[in-house]
Scaffold this motif. Sequence first.
Motif, PDB file in Angstrom:
ATOM      1  N   VAL A  12       0.840  -1.204   0.000  1.00  0.00           N
ATOM      2  CA  VAL A  12       0.000   0.000   0.000  1.00  0.00           C
ATOM      3  C   VAL A  12       0.870   1.247   0.000  1.00  0.00           C
ATOM      4  CG1 VAL A  12      -1.740   1.300   1.283  1.00  0.00           C
ATOM      5  CG2 VAL A  12      -1.875  -1.198   1.186  1.00  0.00           C
ATOM      6  N   ASP A  13       1.889   1.246   0.847  1.00  0.00           N
ATOM      7  CA  ASP A  13       2.794   2.398   0.914  1.00  0.00           C
ATOM      8  C   ASP A  13       3.498   2.629  -0.418  1.00  0.00           C
ATOM      9  OD1 ASP A  13       2.251   3.109   3.507  1.00  0.00           O
ATOM     10  OD2 ASP A  13       3.869   1.904   4.365  1.00  0.00           O
ATOM     11  N   SER A  14       3.972   1.556  -1.025  1.00  0.00           N
ATOM     12  CA  SER A  14       4.721   1.694  -2.280  1.00  0.00           C
ATOM     13  C   SER A  14       3.848   2.302  -3.376  1.00  0.00           C
ATOM     14  CB  SER A  14       5.263   0.336  -2.733  1.00  0.00           C
ATOM     15  OG  SER A  14       4.212  -0.552  -3.067  1.00  0.00           O
ATOM     16  N   GLU A  15       2.600   1.870  -3.434  1.00  0.00           N
ATOM     17  CA  GLU A  15       1.691   2.414  -4.451  1.00  0.00           C
ATOM     18  C   GLU A  15       1.412   3.894  -4.198  1.00  0.00           C
ATOM     19  OE1 GLU A  15      -2.798   1.644  -6.273  1.00  0.00           O
ATOM     20  OE2 GLU A  15      -1.787   0.073  -5.119  1.00  0.00           O
ATOM     21  N   ILE A  17       3.283   6.049  -2.594  1.00  0.00           N
ATOM     22  CA  ILE A  17       4.507   6.833  -2.818  1.00  0.00           C
ATOM     23  C   ILE A  17       4.755   7.028  -4.311  1.00  0.00           C
ATOM     24  CG2 ILE A  17       7.024   6.780  -2.591  1.00  0.00           C
ATOM     25  CD1 ILE A  17       6.569   5.392   0.140  1.00  0.00           C
ATOM     26  N   LEU A  18       4.544   5.978  -5.091  1.00  0.00           N
ATOM     27  CA  LEU A  18       4.728   6.093  -6.540  1.00  0.00           C
ATOM     28  C   LEU A  18       3.683   7.025  -7.161  1.00  0.00           C
ATOM     29  CD1 LEU A  18       5.583   2.401  -7.500  1.00  0.00           C
ATOM     30  CD2 LEU A  18       7.120   4.367  -7.530  1.00  0.00           C
ATOM     31  N   LEU A  19       2.460   6.956  -6.666  1.00  0.00           N
ATOM     32  CA  LEU A  19       1.414   7.855  -7.157  1.00  0.00           C
ATOM     33  C   LEU A  19       1.782   9.315  -6.901  1.00  0.00           C
ATOM     34  CD1 LEU A  19      -1.890   6.025  -6.120  1.00  0.00           C
ATOM     35  CD2 LEU A  19      -1.184   6.622  -8.447  1.00  0.00           C
ATOM     36  N   LYS A  23       2.982  11.820  -9.981  1.00  0.00           N
ATOM     37  CA  LYS A  23       1.620  12.338 -10.117  1.00  0.00           C
ATOM     38  C   LYS A  23       1.416  13.185 -11.376  1.00  0.00           C
ATOM     39  CE  LYS A  23       2.627  16.236  -7.013  1.00  0.00           C
ATOM     40  NZ  LYS A  23       2.272  16.866  -5.713  1.00  0.00           N
ATOM     41  N   LYS A  24       2.479  13.741 -11.922  1.00  0.00           N
ATOM     42  CA  LYS A  24       2.350  14.568 -13.123  1.00  0.00           C
ATOM     43  C   LYS A  24       2.318  13.741 -14.409  1.00  0.00           C
ATOM     44  CE  LYS A  24       4.587  18.656 -11.127  1.00  0.00           C
ATOM     45  NZ  LYS A  24       5.691  19.644 -11.262  1.00  0.00           N
ATOM     46  N   GLU A  25       2.580  12.456 -14.288  1.00  0.00           N
ATOM     47  CA  GLU A  25       2.597  11.598 -15.471  1.00  0.00           C
ATOM     48  C   GLU A  25       1.176  11.198 -15.872  1.00  0.00           C
ATOM     49  OE1 GLU A  25       5.474  11.166 -17.042  1.00  0.00           O
ATOM     50  OE2 GLU A  25       6.265  12.438 -15.428  1.00  0.00           O
ATOM     51  N   LYS A  26       0.938  11.157 -17.145  1.00  0.00           N
ATOM     52  CA  LYS A  26      -0.388  10.828 -17.664  1.00  0.00           C
ATOM     53  C   LYS A  26      -0.726   9.360 -17.385  1.00  0.00           C
ATOM     54  CE  LYS A  26      -3.110  11.010 -21.925  1.00  0.00           C
ATOM     55  NZ  LYS A  26      -3.076  11.292 -23.386  1.00  0.00           N
ATOM     56  N   ASP A  27      -1.943   9.123 -16.930  1.00  0.00           N
ATOM     57  CA  ASP A  27      -2.466   7.770 -16.688  1.00  0.00           C
ATOM     58  C   ASP A  27      -1.624   6.976 -15.683  1.00  0.00           C
ATOM     59  OD1 ASP A  27      -4.485   8.211 -18.570  1.00  0.00           O
ATOM     60  OD2 ASP A  27      -3.250   7.459 -20.220  1.00  0.00           O
ATOM     61  N   ILE A  28      -1.004   7.658 -14.737  1.00  0.00           N
ATOM     62  CA  ILE A  28      -0.150   6.950 -13.785  1.00  0.00           C
ATOM     63  C   ILE A  28      -0.963   5.970 -12.935  1.00  0.00           C
ATOM     64  CG2 ILE A  28      -0.347   8.793 -12.071  1.00  0.00           C
ATOM     65  CD1 ILE A  28       2.652   6.427 -12.695  1.00  0.00           C
ATOM     66  N   SER A  30      -3.595   4.251 -13.845  1.00  0.00           N
ATOM     67  CA  SER A  30      -3.842   3.069 -14.668  1.00  0.00           C
ATOM     68  C   SER A  30      -2.573   2.240 -14.840  1.00  0.00           C
ATOM     69  CB  SER A  30      -4.371   3.498 -16.041  1.00  0.00           C
ATOM     70  OG  SER A  30      -4.540   2.387 -16.883  1.00  0.00           O
ATOM     71  N   ILE A  31      -1.443   2.915 -14.992  1.00  0.00           N
ATOM     72  CA  ILE A  31      -0.162   2.213 -15.171  1.00  0.00           C
ATOM     73  C   ILE A  31       0.165   1.377 -13.941  1.00  0.00           C
ATOM     74  CG2 ILE A  31       2.330   2.532 -15.395  1.00  0.00           C
ATOM     75  CD1 ILE A  31       1.734   5.016 -17.090  1.00  0.00           C
ATOM     76  N   LEU A  32       0.010   1.984 -12.776  1.00  0.00           N
ATOM     77  CA  LEU A  32       0.316   1.270 -11.540  1.00  0.00           C
ATOM     78  C   LEU A  32      -0.663   0.125 -11.300  1.00  0.00           C
ATOM     79  CD1 LEU A  32       1.183   4.222  -9.117  1.00  0.00           C
ATOM     80  CD2 LEU A  32       2.742   2.773 -10.416  1.00  0.00           C
ATOM     81  N   LYS A  33      -1.896   0.338 -11.688  1.00  0.00           N
ATOM     82  CA  LYS A  33      -2.927  -0.676 -11.464  1.00  0.00           C
ATOM     83  C   LYS A  33      -2.717  -1.891 -12.358  1.00  0.00           C
ATOM     84  CE  LYS A  33      -7.949  -1.319 -11.394  1.00  0.00           C
ATOM     85  NZ  LYS A  33      -9.272  -0.676 -11.609  1.00  0.00           N
ATOM     86  N   ASN A  34      -2.272  -1.656 -13.584  1.00  0.00           N
ATOM     87  CA  ASN A  34      -2.173  -2.740 -14.565  1.00  0.00           C
ATOM     88  C   ASN A  34      -0.796  -3.401 -14.623  1.00  0.00           C
ATOM     89  OD1 ASN A  34      -4.856  -2.330 -15.422  1.00  0.00           O
ATOM     90  ND2 ASN A  34      -4.216  -0.684 -16.800  1.00  0.00           N
ATOM     91  N   SER A  35       0.160  -2.848 -13.905  1.00  0.00           N
ATOM     92  CA  SER A  35       1.510  -3.415 -13.940  1.00  0.00           C
ATOM     93  C   SER A  35       1.781  -4.209 -12.665  1.00  0.00           C
ATOM     94  CB  SER A  35       2.549  -2.300 -14.089  1.00  0.00           C
ATOM     95  OG  SER A  35       3.850  -2.834 -14.060  1.00  0.00           O
ATOM     96  N   SER A  36       2.274  -5.429 -12.845  1.00  0.00           N
ATOM     97  CA  SER A  36       2.577  -6.274 -11.681  1.00  0.00           C
ATOM     98  C   SER A  36       3.936  -5.939 -11.081  1.00  0.00           C
ATOM     99  CB  SER A  36       2.558  -7.752 -12.085  1.00  0.00           C
ATOM    100  OG  SER A  36       3.596  -8.027 -13.017  1.00  0.00           O
ATOM    101  N   GLY A  37       4.837  -5.417 -11.911  1.00  0.00           N
ATOM    102  CA  GLY A  37       6.177  -5.090 -11.437  1.00  0.00           C
ATOM    103  C   GLY A  37       7.035  -6.307 -11.146  1.00  0.00           C
ATOM    104  N   GLU A  38       6.621  -7.474 -11.643  1.00  0.00           N
ATOM    105  CA  GLU A  38       7.349  -8.706 -11.328  1.00  0.00           C
ATOM    106  C   GLU A  38       8.667  -8.829 -12.087  1.00  0.00           C
ATOM    107  OE1 GLU A  38       4.723 -11.950 -11.974  1.00  0.00           O
ATOM    108  OE2 GLU A  38       3.445 -11.490 -10.248  1.00  0.00           O
TER     109      GLU A  38
END
Length: 253
Positions: A12-15, A17-19, A23-28, A30-38
């Motif tokens: 939760v914290d990592s998400e 903090i990245l948001l 925050k100025k990036e477009k569709d951030i 959606s990017i975080l939601k759809n990426s697993s980061g694995e």
Amino acid sequence: LCSPLGWQSPNVDSENILLEYFKKEKDIVSILKNSSGEKFEINYDNHVKMNRKSGELSTMTIENQDIHSINTTTDCLISKVNETVNKICQQKHDYNLTYFHEILRIIEEEVKSEPTQKRYTFTRKYEIDLSLYLFQRASVKFKEMHKAFKRANDPVHYLQCKKDDFFMSFKISCQGATSIKMFVDFLWKKLTPAVSSTIRKNMALKIAGDIRTTCRAFSENRANLEKHILISLAEEENFDNYCQYLHNPRIIF
């Protein structure tokens, strides 16, 4: 050290903090939601922007030397973050969300380092994708670190672990002089780990002293050691190892 806002999952914290950071990036979102980061793989079209040629409007073309530099920088960055996370975990503190900010600081420094600015620059997508990957890996370790800290500082768990010791102490005190052998066994069990640790520590110092005495490369200062390392790398005639050392000297050790 505890999380300033109390315990909250590193995921939760990592998400969050990245948001905030991107925050100025477009569709951030959606990017975080759809990426697993694995996993992380370099996409040269999306992750790298070649600079313009000096005095011209056209941009440079990516070459093998650029690809090598990009891969080396990425490997060193990942290695540096992994090393930082491992050091944090070794401190045996509780999880703190500021650890993620430290990871972002390392990424930002490496991405904006001088060697990467001459012919190309890393894009924000590179930073986002790599941050997601490194945050995901760090989250797993931070969870384990929190569990270990909680176990070590849980009174019930501590008393449970010490139950046999307390019982043995009680038994010895009740049996008096007839329990000398039992007491010796108990004492030996407790002293052995400490003695072994002390021996290893002293031997490490002695071995280090012997190395400094017998090995010329280690007998003087750091500059002398680096000179011997460079000579050794030159004798190997392996340019890749030489470049890796220049970007990340610790890899030699």
